[in-house]
Design a protein around this motif. Structure first.
Motif, PDB file in Angstrom:
ATOM      1  N   MET A  38       0.864  -1.333   0.153  1.00 30.68           N
ATOM      2  CA  MET A  38       0.178  -0.092  -0.065  1.00 30.68           C
ATOM      3  C   MET A  38       0.933   1.148   0.065  1.00 30.68           C
ATOM      4  N   ILE A  39       2.057   1.207   0.820  1.00 29.91           N
ATOM      5  CA  ILE A  39       2.855   2.466   0.943  1.00 29.91           C
ATOM      6  C   ILE A  39       3.535   2.656  -0.393  1.00 29.91           C
ATOM      7  N   SER A  40       3.956   1.844  -1.120  1.00 28.54           N
ATOM      8  CA  SER A  40       4.763   2.212  -2.136  1.00 28.54           C
ATOM      9  C   SER A  40       3.996   2.504  -3.406  1.00 28.54           C
ATOM     10  N   VAL A  41       2.598   1.994  -3.364  1.00 35.20           N
ATOM     11  CA  VAL A  41       1.830   2.457  -4.372  1.00 35.20           C
ATOM     12  C   VAL A  41       1.183   3.947  -4.218  1.00 35.20           C
ATOM     13  N   CYS A  42       0.585   3.883  -2.907  1.00 34.19           N
ATOM     14  CA  CYS A  42      -0.178   5.216  -2.783  1.00 34.19           C
ATOM     15  C   CYS A  42       0.569   6.180  -1.624  1.00 34.19           C
ATOM     16  N   VAL A  43       1.834   5.973  -1.227  1.00 35.29           N
ATOM     17  CA  VAL A  43       2.315   6.969  -0.256  1.00 35.29           C
ATOM     18  C   VAL A  43       3.712   7.078  -0.712  1.00 35.29           C
ATOM     19  N   PRO A  44       4.197   7.125  -2.132  1.00 40.41           N
ATOM     20  CA  PRO A  44       5.416   7.268  -2.225  1.00 40.41           C
ATOM     21  C   PRO A  44       6.248   8.536  -1.657  1.00 40.41           C
ATOM     22  N   ALA A  45       7.191   8.438  -0.638  1.00 42.41           N
ATOM     23  CA  ALA A  45       7.964   9.358   0.243  1.00 42.41           C
ATOM     24  C   ALA A  45       6.858  10.305   0.837  1.00 42.41           C
ATOM     25  N   GLN A  46       6.586  11.709   0.247  1.00 40.70           N
ATOM     26  CA  GLN A  46       5.644  12.402   1.035  1.00 40.70           C
ATOM     27  C   GLN A  46       4.588  12.935  -0.020  1.00 40.70           C
ATOM     28  N   ASN A  47       3.364  13.185   0.507  1.00 38.80           N
ATOM     29  CA  ASN A  47       2.248  13.760  -0.435  1.00 38.80           C
ATOM     30  C   ASN A  47       1.244  14.693   0.544  1.00 38.80           C
ATOM     31  N   LEU A  48       0.678  15.614   0.055  1.00 42.34           N
ATOM     32  CA  LEU A  48      -0.308  16.463   0.533  1.00 42.34           C
ATOM     33  C   LEU A  48      -1.561  16.339  -0.147  1.00 42.34           C
ATOM     34  N   GLN A  49      -2.602  16.006   0.490  1.00 42.49           N
ATOM     35  CA  GLN A  49      -3.956  15.857  -0.208  1.00 42.49           C
ATOM     36  C   GLN A  49      -5.049  16.924   0.363  1.00 42.49           C
ATOM     37  N   LEU A  50      -5.997  17.384  -0.393  1.00 47.07           N
ATOM     38  CA  LEU A  50      -6.832  18.259   0.142  1.00 47.07           C
ATOM     39  C   LEU A  50      -8.317  17.497  -0.264  1.00 47.07           C
ATOM     40  N   HIS A  51      -9.545  17.376   0.600  1.00 49.66           N
ATOM     41  CA  HIS A  51     -10.494  16.547   0.224  1.00 49.66           C
ATOM     42  C   HIS A  51     -11.598  17.657   0.630  1.00 49.66           C
ATOM     43  N   TYR A  52     -12.731  17.487  -0.094  1.00 50.59           N
ATOM     44  CA  TYR A  52     -13.844  18.246   0.072  1.00 50.59           C
ATOM     45  C   TYR A  52     -14.704  17.148   0.505  1.00 50.59           C
ATOM     46  N   ASP A  53     -15.256  17.440   1.802  1.00 45.92           N
ATOM     47  CA  ASP A  53     -16.305  16.209   2.270  1.00 45.92           C
ATOM     48  C   ASP A  53     -17.506  16.899   2.191  1.00 45.92           C
ATOM     49  N   PHE A  54     -18.685  16.327   1.607  1.00 48.62           N
ATOM     50  CA  PHE A  54     -19.876  17.005   1.483  1.00 48.62           C
ATOM     51  C   PHE A  54     -20.884  16.034   2.391  1.00 48.62           C
ATOM     52  N   ARG A  55     -20.679  15.562   3.413  1.00 50.41           N
ATOM     53  CA  ARG A  55     -21.487  14.695   3.929  1.00 50.41           C
ATOM     54  C   ARG A  55     -22.814  15.152   4.341  1.00 50.41           C
ATOM     55  N   HIS A  56     -22.799  16.331   4.717  1.00 55.12           N
ATOM     56  CA  HIS A  56     -24.296  17.043   5.163  1.00 55.12           C
ATOM     57  C   HIS A  56     -25.157  16.999   3.851  1.00 55.12           C
ATOM     58  N   ALA A  57     -24.743  17.030   2.661  1.00 55.64           N
ATOM     59  CA  ALA A  57     -25.436  16.973   1.533  1.00 55.64           C
ATOM     60  C   ALA A  57     -26.011  15.701   1.388  1.00 55.64           C
ATOM     61  N   LEU A  58     -25.854  14.448   2.035  1.00 56.67           N
ATOM     62  CA  LEU A  58     -26.016  13.279   1.748  1.00 56.67           C
ATOM     63  C   LEU A  58     -26.969  12.696   3.191  1.00 56.67           C
ATOM     64  N   TYR A  59     -26.731  13.393   4.243  1.00 53.46           N
ATOM     65  CA  TYR A  59     -27.267  12.888   5.552  1.00 53.46           C
ATOM     66  C   TYR A  59     -27.980  14.047   6.176  1.00 53.46           C
ATOM     67  N   ASP A  60     -29.088  14.014   6.543  1.00 55.09           N
ATOM     68  CA  ASP A  60     -29.590  15.087   7.215  1.00 55.09           C
ATOM     69  C   ASP A  60     -29.414  15.298   8.589  1.00 55.09           C
ATOM     70  N   ASP A  61     -28.933  13.934   9.256  1.00 61.71           N
ATOM     71  CA  ASP A  61     -28.785  13.782  10.544  1.00 61.71           C
ATOM     72  C   ASP A  61     -27.295  14.223  10.858  1.00 61.71           C
ATOM     73  N   VAL A  62     -26.494  14.637   9.864  1.00 60.89           N
ATOM     74  CA  VAL A  62     -24.988  14.924  10.202  1.00 60.89           C
ATOM     75  C   VAL A  62     -25.235  16.487  10.204  1.00 60.89           C
ATOM     76  N   PRO A  63     -24.583  17.245  11.180  1.00 63.52           N
ATOM     77  CA  PRO A  63     -24.636  18.590  11.139  1.00 63.52           C
ATOM     78  C   PRO A  63     -23.754  19.309  10.082  1.00 63.52           C
ATOM     79  N   PRO A  64     -24.043  20.662   9.606  1.00 66.91           N
ATOM     80  CA  PRO A  64     -23.260  21.251   8.705  1.00 66.91           C
ATOM     81  C   PRO A  64     -22.291  21.917   9.424  1.00 66.91           C
ATOM     82  N   PRO A  65     -21.080  22.494   8.658  1.00 66.99           N
ATOM     83  CA  PRO A  65     -21.297  22.560   7.243  1.00 66.99           C
ATOM     84  C   PRO A  65     -20.319  21.359   6.476  1.00 66.99           C
TER      85      PRO A  65
END
Length: 223
Positions: free
Chosen positions: A1-28
């Motif tokens: 897993m490491i050699s395929v997906c974490v070669p050395a170092q990486n920086l990720q930015l994720h947009y999480d839109f969970r509230h748009a899918l679940y009414d019981d999950v608080p915004p934003p």
């Protein structure tokens, strides 16, 4: 897993839109930044990541969480001692809190099948809640590259136990599931776009015990 997906170092930015899918999950809906590092050496390997959730008002950071793990190589043995630390701090509506420290120790094992790599470990887990929780965790991670590594599938699954009540008022244990499969399209050796789906059960006690699946849209830069 490491050699395929974490070669050395990486920086990720994720947009999480969970509230748009679940009414019981608080915004934003919110962004999460993740920094990952993997460093193998002649004595074993070190893996760490840091998550920052920008989920407070005006996009301020509401959670900073980290994990760091070390596998120790002993000659040519395939089973390696594994130690790990987890912990963090957060802010919720101007009320600060700590993510209780967890200390893990056990054994890990890595293996390869065509086009895919796997690592698994089982550990004793010491959760430093108000009433200490002595637990067990099993983790498996995977990574696979296809189409000359233009497409990468990777992720992990954790299953662990912990006290139902952190203060010890309520007795008994619960079992928690957390898995985060990812898919990435590698535009270049450095730039990737993709998605992650966080699937959990019993992981968010404030939301209840049902299973949640929170997808993200993400970009990644590998250094």
């Amino acid at each position: 897993m490491i050699s395929v997906c974490v070669p050395a170092q990486n920086l990720q930015l994720h947009y999480d839109f969970r509230h748009a899918l679940y009414d019981d999950v608080p915004p934003p809906n919110f962004f999460t930044a993740t920094f990952e590092m993997f460093k193998p050496d002649q004595w074993g390997s070190t893996f760490m990541f840091v998550d920052l959730n920008f989920d407070q008002s005006r996009g301020n950071i509401g959670l900073a969480y980290m994990e760091i793990a070390r596998d120790f190589k002993i000659k040519n043995f395939q089973i390696m001692p594994h130690i790990e630390y987890n912990g963090g701090v957060g802010n919720n509506n101007n009320s600060g809190f700590s993510v209780a420290n967890a200390y893990l120790a056990g054994a890990s094992y890595s293996f390869v099948i065509p086009n895919a790599q796997f690592n698994t470990y089982i550990t004793y887990k010491y959760n430093a809640f108000q009433k200490v929780s002595n637990d067990v965790q099993w983790t498996v991670s995977w990574g696979a590259g296809f189409w000359k590594n233009r497409i990468a599938f990777c992720g992990f699954m954790d299953i662990w136990t912990e006290n139902k009540d952190y203060t010890g008022v309520e007795s008994g244990k619960k079992v928690i599931l957390l898995t985060e499969p990812q898919i990435w399209y590698n535009v270049t050796q450095n730039l990737s776009f993709g998605s992650e789906i966080e699937i959990s059960n019993n992981f968010y006690p404030q939301y209840g015990t049902k299973i949640y699946a929170f997808p993200t849209l993400a970009g990644k830069w590998t250094f």
